[in-house]
Design an enzyme around this catalytic site. Structure first.
Site, short mmCIF file in Angstrom:
data_model
loop_
_atom_site.label_atom_id
_atom_site.label_comp_id
_atom_site.label_asym_id
_atom_site.label_seq_id
_atom_site.Cartn_x
_atom_site.Cartn_y
_atom_site.Cartn_z
N GLY A 88 10.79 -8.83 0.16
CA GLY A 88 11.32 -7.51 -0.17
C GLY A 88 10.54 -6.90 -1.32
CB SER A 116 8.20 -8.72 8.52
OG SER A 116 7.33 -7.64 8.37
CB SER A 127 7.75 -2.02 0.84
OG SER A 127 6.53 -2.67 1.04
CD GLU A 158 1.21 -9.50 2.29
OE1 GLU A 158 1.20 -9.07 1.12
OE2 GLU A 158 1.91 -9.01 3.19
C1 LIG Z 1 4.22 -3.98 10.38
C2 LIG Z 1 4.55 -3.90 8.93
C3 LIG Z 1 5.19 -4.95 8.31
C4 LIG Z 1 5.53 -4.88 6.95
N1 LIG Z 1 6.19 -5.94 6.38
C5 LIG Z 1 6.57 -5.86 5.08
C6 LIG Z 1 7.34 -6.91 4.48
O1 LIG Z 1 7.67 -7.91 5.13
N2 LIG Z 1 7.73 -6.78 3.19
C7 LIG Z 1 7.39 -5.69 2.43
O2 LIG Z 1 7.73 -5.65 1.26
N3 LIG Z 1 6.66 -4.67 2.97
C8 LIG Z 1 6.26 -4.73 4.26
N4 LIG Z 1 5.55 -3.69 4.84
C9 LIG Z 1 5.30 -2.48 4.03
C10 LIG Z 1 3.86 -2.31 3.60
O3 LIG Z 1 3.52 -3.26 2.62
C11 LIG Z 1 3.72 -0.85 3.09
O4 LIG Z 1 3.94 0.00 4.18
C12 LIG Z 1 2.35 -0.61 2.51
O5 LIG Z 1 2.20 -1.30 1.31
C13 LIG Z 1 2.08 0.89 2.27
O6 LIG Z 1 3.11 1.45 1.52
P1 LIG Z 1 3.82 2.82 1.97
O7 LIG Z 1 4.21 2.65 3.43
O8 LIG Z 1 4.88 3.12 1.00
O9 LIG Z 1 2.69 3.91 1.95
P2 LIG Z 1 2.14 4.67 0.65
O10 LIG Z 1 1.85 3.68 -0.43
O11 LIG Z 1 3.05 5.80 0.33
O12 LIG Z 1 0.76 5.24 1.19
C14 LIG Z 1 0.66 6.42 2.00
C15 LIG Z 1 -0.82 6.69 2.26
O13 LIG Z 1 -1.50 6.94 1.02
C16 LIG Z 1 -2.61 6.07 0.86
N5 LIG Z 1 -2.76 5.69 -0.56
C17 LIG Z 1 -1.77 5.28 -1.41
N6 LIG Z 1 -2.29 4.98 -2.62
C18 LIG Z 1 -3.62 5.19 -2.53
C19 LIG Z 1 -4.71 5.03 -3.46
N7 LIG Z 1 -4.53 4.60 -4.72
N8 LIG Z 1 -5.97 5.32 -3.03
C20 LIG Z 1 -6.19 5.75 -1.73
N9 LIG Z 1 -5.18 5.93 -0.83
C21 LIG Z 1 -3.93 5.65 -1.22
C22 LIG Z 1 -2.29 4.85 1.72
O14 LIG Z 1 -3.45 4.18 2.11
C23 LIG Z 1 -1.55 5.50 2.89
O15 LIG Z 1 -2.47 5.97 3.85
C24 LIG Z 1 5.20 -3.74 6.19
C25 LIG Z 1 4.54 -2.67 6.81
C26 LIG Z 1 4.22 -2.74 8.16
C27 LIG Z 1 3.52 -1.57 8.81
#
Ligand SMILES: Cc1cc2nc3c(=O)[nH]c(=O)nc-3n(C[C@H](O)[C@H](O)[C@H](O)COP(=O)(O)OP(=O)(O)OC[C@H]3O[C@@H](n4cnc5c(N)ncnc54)[C@H](O)[C@@H]3O)c2cc1C
Length: 371
Positions: A121, A155, A123, A238
């Site tokens: 947990g 997940s 995100s 990871e």
């Molecule tokens: C299949 C799947 C499984 C997952 N499993 C888990 C899990 O088990 N536990 C968990 O905690 N999370 C999990 N996640 C979450 C995942 O870690 C986050 O989705 C990821 O870290 C991106 O965060 P966000 O979705 O908030 O996007 P954001 O951080 O809001 O990003 C949005 C966009 O902005 C871009 N961006 C952001 N910051 C920058 C920067 N500094 N420079 C350039 N571009 C940038 C990103 O690349 C992206 O395109 C999972 C996600 C998926 C898709």
């Protein structure tokens, strides 16, 4: 790095191969959680779960090279993996690095045997790429923390017994300071899991809501307030140890792509070139992994090179599934369609491609910080 097996490694490879020939249920052979747990238990009983973990906690005390061989053979046999993906890849290594003796004895063997399943947990709706924006709060009261907040995209949370997470234990703190790393009982009162349905139709990740959940202070991993450093260990594992597992997945896909091309008697030279290119890219990824493995053997902790493997894998997997569907020429093909849809998440999970490029630029190439 020696690319050929030593005599001991060749013996180990033959042993794994023979075991899989006898026991592998096949990628479609397990359809519910109980059968996946039973298969994971079988892997553990055979000594193939936690290969590199210390023997006193149920591991095999083996080498990283053996672990790489194991994953290669798993991919070759197209065998399903252990259900405890988060426990084996993240929670376990973090507990080994930061846990007390009691915590190691309490949790590690049950991860390996799939007796207990873990989720992560990290995100939150307002904290993804920037984990330091975490808002979930953990207030210390009478020997336990009171946890409140929301996590998302977790997940396996719907089947998990435990969750590793970071929460803000100092309400006045900002960014990396004042975070504490907790092990949270997913069956405790106040924990609610809501599955999220993905584009594939499956619901393998979830929202988790914590409302006044009591977490005993014994469940802090490392020191109170040191959560950021502990979280970095989780993230390094990871991405770092994922390389071989992901390459295994890609190996299976490239083999299926070649089989599809043969079956269709592919004559279009443009597409034939693309198929060959995917095979070449896979070989490059394998060599990159061996380089990362050399570092891992030297230092014992995965380095930022793992970010390169994860980036390469996720982008190639998307390209490759698209190519397969083009070769299949629109004909309904369940496996490839599913792969294509699932591959969309590959460039987001475990660090988005943009974030991984930043890490490679700064930590592998030594370029100045972007911002
Ligand atoms: C299949 C799947 C499984 C997952 N499993 C888990 C899990 O088990 N536990 C968990 O905690 N999370 C999990 N996640 C979450 C995942 O870690 C986050 O989705 C990821 O870290 C991106 O965060 P966000 O979705 O908030 O996007 P954001 O951080 O809001 O990003 C949005 C966009 O902005 C871009 N961006 C952001 N910051 C920058 C920067 N500094 N420079 C350039 N571009 C940038 C990103 O690349 C992206 O395109 C999972 C996600 C998926 C898709």
């Amino acid at each position: 790095m020696q690319l050929r097996d030593t005599p001991e490694e060749a013996t180990f490879r033959a042993e794994v191969r023979a075991w899989l020939e006898e026991h592998n249920p096949g990628l479609d052979g397990l359809d519910d959680v109980d059968s996946k747990k039973a298969w994971s238990r079988k892997i553990y009983d055979a000594g193939y779960a936690g290969l590199t973990w210390p023997t006193e906690y149920g591991g095999r005390g083996g080498s990283y090279q053996q672990q790489a061989i194991l994953l290669e053979e798993w991919a070759r046999a197209e065998a399903p993996s252990h259900l405890g993906v988060i426990g084996l890849g993240m929670a376990g290594p973090t507990i080994i690095a930061h846990g007390t003796e009691e915590q190691k004895l309490r949790y590690l063997a049950n991860i390996l045997s799939a007796e207990e399943i873990w989720c992560q947990g990290f995100s939150e709706p307002g904290a993804g790429s920037d984990l330091s924006a975490v808002r979930a709060s953990a207030a210390l009261q009478d020997g336990h923390f009171i946890l409140n907040g929301q996590k998302v995209w977790s997940s396996y949370a719907h089947i998990a017994d435990w969750c590793i997470l970071v929460a803000r234990s100092d309400p006045e703190s900002q960014r990396h300071a004042g975070l504490t790393y907790l092990i949270v009982d997913m069956h405790a009162p106040g924990v609610e899991v809501r599955p999220l349905r993905q584009i594939t139709g499956e619901a393998e990740f979830n929202e988790i809501f914590f409302e006044n959940v009591e977490v005993p202070v014994e469940n802090v991993l490392d020191e109170i307030g040191n959560g950021w450093a502990v979280a970095m260990t989780t993230l390094l594992h990871e991405r770092g140890t994922l390389g071989f597992a992901l390459t295994g997945t890609l190996d299976v896909s490239v083999r299926k792509l070649i089989a599809l091309s043969k079956e269709r008697r592919l004559s279009d030279t443009r597409l034939r070139d693309k198929v060959a290119q995917e095979w070449i890219e896979l070989q490059a990824l394998k060599l990159t992994n061996y380089r990362a493995l050399t570092k891992l053997v030297e230092t014992g902790i995965p380095g930022p090179e793992g970010s390169g493997s994860k980036l390469h894998f996720s982008e190639q997997n998307q390209r490759l599934t698209k190519l397969a569907l083009e070769i299949a020429d629109g004909e309904a093909n369940g496996w490839w369609h599913h792969q294509q849809l699932r591959s969309r998440g590959n460039t987001i999970e475990a660090g988005t491609s943009e974030i991984l490029r930043n890490i490679i630029a700064e930590r592998v190439l030594g370029l100045p910080r972007g911002r």
